[in-house]
Each structure stands twice: as structure tokens, then as C-alpha cells.
Design a protein around this motif. Structure first.
Motif, PDB file in Angstrom:
ATOM      1  N   LEU A  57      31.904 -56.294  61.680  1.00 44.69           N
ATOM      2  CA  LEU A  57      32.594 -57.410  62.322  1.00 44.69           C
ATOM      3  C   LEU A  57      33.974 -56.990  62.813  1.00 44.69           C
ATOM      4  CD1 LEU A  57      31.628 -60.363  59.928  1.00 44.69           C
ATOM      5  CD2 LEU A  57      30.632 -59.771  62.142  1.00 44.69           C
ATOM      6  N   ARG A  58      34.672 -56.180  62.020  1.00 43.19           N
ATOM      7  CA  ARG A  58      35.966 -55.669  62.476  1.00 43.19           C
ATOM      8  C   ARG A  58      35.799 -54.748  63.675  1.00 43.19           C
ATOM      9  NH1 ARG A  58      36.773 -54.562  56.771  1.00 43.19           N
ATOM     10  NH2 ARG A  58      37.922 -56.275  55.780  1.00 43.19           N
TER      11      ARG A  58
ATOM     12  N   HIS B 124      27.980 -62.073  67.348  1.00 41.20           N
ATOM     13  CA  HIS B 124      28.955 -62.005  66.256  1.00 41.20           C
ATOM     14  C   HIS B 124      28.622 -63.048  65.188  1.00 41.20           C
ATOM     15  CE1 HIS B 124      32.787 -60.555  64.735  1.00 41.20           C
ATOM     16  NE2 HIS B 124      33.219 -61.787  64.569  1.00 41.20           N
TER      17      HIS B 124
ATOM     18  N   GLU C   1      28.090 -56.166  51.663  1.00 42.32           N
ATOM     19  CA  GLU C   1      29.068 -57.067  52.265  1.00 42.32           C
ATOM     20  C   GLU C   1      30.194 -56.295  52.932  1.00 42.32           C
ATOM     21  OE1 GLU C   1      30.404 -60.821  53.353  1.00 42.32           O
ATOM     22  OE2 GLU C   1      28.553 -60.265  52.331  1.00 42.32           O
ATOM     23  N   SER C   2      30.610 -55.203  52.331  1.00 46.57           N
ATOM     24  CA  SER C   2      31.694 -54.404  52.913  1.00 46.57           C
ATOM     25  C   SER C   2      31.264 -53.770  54.233  1.00 46.57           C
ATOM     26  CB  SER C   2      32.127 -53.314  51.927  1.00 46.57           C
ATOM     27  OG  SER C   2      31.036 -52.444  51.632  1.00 46.57           O
ATOM     28  N   GLN C   3      29.980 -53.322  54.313  1.00 47.43           N
ATOM     29  CA  GLN C   3      29.487 -52.769  55.569  1.00 47.43           C
ATOM     30  C   GLN C   3      29.455 -53.825  56.660  1.00 47.43           C
ATOM     31  OE1 GLN C   3      25.705 -51.121  54.327  1.00 47.43           O
ATOM     32  NE2 GLN C   3      26.499 -49.030  54.444  1.00 47.43           N
ATOM     33  N   LEU C   4      29.045 -55.034  56.315  1.00 41.89           N
ATOM     34  CA  LEU C   4      28.999 -56.110  57.292  1.00 41.89           C
ATOM     35  C   LEU C   4      30.394 -56.443  57.792  1.00 41.89           C
ATOM     36  CD1 LEU C   4      27.375 -58.235  58.811  1.00 41.89           C
ATOM     37  CD2 LEU C   4      27.595 -59.737  56.832  1.00 41.89           C
ATOM     38  N   MET C   5      31.383 -56.480  56.914  1.00 39.93           N
ATOM     39  CA  MET C   5      32.756 -56.760  57.319  1.00 39.93           C
ATOM     40  C   MET C   5      33.282 -55.650  58.228  1.00 39.93           C
ATOM     41  SD  MET C   5      33.512 -59.675  56.222  1.00 39.93           S
ATOM     42  CE  MET C   5      35.239 -59.587  56.689  1.00 39.93           C
ATOM     43  N   GLN C   6      32.905 -54.420  57.962  1.00 37.55           N
ATOM     44  CA  GLN C   6      33.336 -53.327  58.822  1.00 37.55           C
ATOM     45  C   GLN C   6      32.761 -53.462  60.227  1.00 37.55           C
ATOM     46  OE1 GLN C   6      32.354 -49.629  56.929  1.00 37.55           O
ATOM     47  NE2 GLN C   6      34.078 -49.709  55.505  1.00 37.55           N
TER      48      GLN C   6
ATOM     49  N   ARG D  89      26.073 -66.055  59.337  1.00 31.98           N
ATOM     50  CA  ARG D  89      26.868 -67.273  59.426  1.00 31.98           C
ATOM     51  C   ARG D  89      25.975 -68.509  59.342  1.00 31.98           C
ATOM     52  NH1 ARG D  89      32.079 -66.060  61.399  1.00 31.98           N
ATOM     53  NH2 ARG D  89      32.277 -63.921  62.165  1.00 31.98           N
TER      54      ARG D  89
END
Length: 218
Positions: free
Chosen positions: A35-36, A85, A28-33, A89
Motif C-alpha cells: 500500500l505504501r 487500492h 500484514e506488514s507485507q500488505l502495508m508495504q 478493505r
């Protein structure tokens, strides 16, 4: 980006560092990175637009159309990123982003048409309406996805919501057209009224100067 074929591979990096590689399984942290990173890329292209505007207004070395070309590139990059993006989702969230991507790519195309044509008021008004559409639709997306008022919450997994959102998007575009049309009508009226007032004040001044010249000749 590199997708590792080894799901058990362990990666050690400094805390807070942004990894430019994705290792399976994706956390999850990699995915958020990622997206940022999408947002960062968009900001970079709009930053390039700002630099181009500054250089275009301070130097004469750059072509005049380069600013509009940078604007078109920024919109097209934003549309490409928004379209992609949507990983992880739900249905309604994906639909909202794709509609935003549609509005953005239309803005980029119109901006590029302005590069090919000079001082076309129709294209400028169309671009302004599409930019306004993006802004109002972003507000609508915020209320659908997060609803800061704490009231009605949308069912983000219901396909039928997409049909209603399609109607809302058309209403947003109609609202943008009305706002741009009213602004254009008001500004046009003010300019014409100011010109009439200015010309009427100049007419007696011209007559007085002509009379003074006639008296001097006599």
C-alpha cells in the motif's frame, strides 16, 4: 511481483527493507508495504509532472503540450492505483476509493483532451472543477473512515451507506461547479471593470496629445 507457491518459505531480508516480492501467506506488514508502494508510485508520477513543468518553463526544447500530457498521465496512474487500492478493505471503504478513482480518471481524460485542443476555456474550467472535486472528496473520505471529530461513526460494512455517499458525491460536484462558476464570474467582472477604467483614463490622454499636435502644426 512474484507470488510464491510455497507457503512455508522463509524470507530473510534486512530490517526496514522493502520487499518487491509477495510470499504466501501474505502478512500484514507485507500488505502495508504494498500500500505504501502504491502511494510512492503516485508521488513519482506527480514528481515527473513537476520536473516537466520546470523544464518547460526554463528551456525551449520541450513541446508546449508535454506539460499537460504529463498531468494527464499522473491523473490516469492515480486513478488506476486507487481502483486497485482496495485489498482487504470493507464495503464502504472500497466504494469511497472507487468513486475517487472515477473522479480522477475523468480529470485525466479532460487533461488529455486539452492536449488535443489549444486554449479551450471550457476544458480548463472542467478540469479545475474535477480537481476541486477530488480534494473535497478526499476530505469527506477522511471524515467517513477516521472522523477526527470523534462524533458519529459510519458503519463501514453497511451497503446502504453507499447509496447515501452517492448523493454526497453529487453534492460535492455541485459545490465544485458553484465555486468555479463564482470565481470565473468575479474574475471576468474585475477584468472588464479594469479594462473600462484603463480605457477611460487613456481617452483624455489621447485627446491632449492630438490637441498638442494640432497646436504645433498651427
Amino acid at each position: 511481483m512474484v507470488l510464491s507457491s510455497s507457503p512455508d518459505q522463509v524470507v530473510t531480508r534486512a530490517p526496514g527493507a522493502i520487499s518487491l516480492q509477495i510470499y504466501a501467506p501474505v502478512s500484514e506488514s507485507q500488505l502495508m508495504q504494498v500500500l505504501r508502494l502504491h502511494h510512492t508510485v503516485m508521488y513519482i508520477f506527480y514528481g515527473l509532472l513537476g520536473v516537466t513543468r520546470i523544464l518547460g518553463s526554463t528551456t525551449n526544447c520541450l513541446p508546449v503540450f508535454l506539460t499537460k500530457l504529463a498531468l494527464s498521465n499522473a491523473f490516469l496512474v492515480q486513478a488506476f492505483i486507487m481502483y486497485n487500492h482496495t485489498h482487504g478493505r470493507v464495503v464502504v471503504d472500497i466504494f469511497l476509493h472507487k468513486i475517487l478513482a472515477l473522479a480522477t480518471v475523468l480529470t485525466g481524460v479532460v487533461s488529455f483532451m486539452e492536449v488535443l485542443t489549444k486554449n479551450n476555456i471550457t476544458l480548463e474550467l472542467l478540469r479545475s472543477s474535477l480537481i476541486l472535486l477530488q480534494g473535497t472528496w478526499l476530505w469527506h473520505m477522511g471524515f467517513v473512515l477516521y472522523n477526527p471529530t470523534g462524533g458519529f461513526e459510519w458503519d463501514l460494512t453497511d451497503h446502504h451507506s453507499n447509496m447515501l455517499l452517492t448523493v454526497y458525491f453529487c453534492w460535492h460536484y455541485a459545490f465544485a461547479y458553484i465555486i468555479i462558476g463564482v470565481n470565473y464570474a468575479v474574475i471576468t467582472w474585475l477584468v472588464k471593470w479594469r479594462c473600462r477604467k484603463f480605457c477611460s483614463m487613456q481617452i483624455p490622454l489621447l485627446k491632449n496629445s492630438e490637441q498638442e499636435q494640432e497646436l504645433e502644426e498651427m
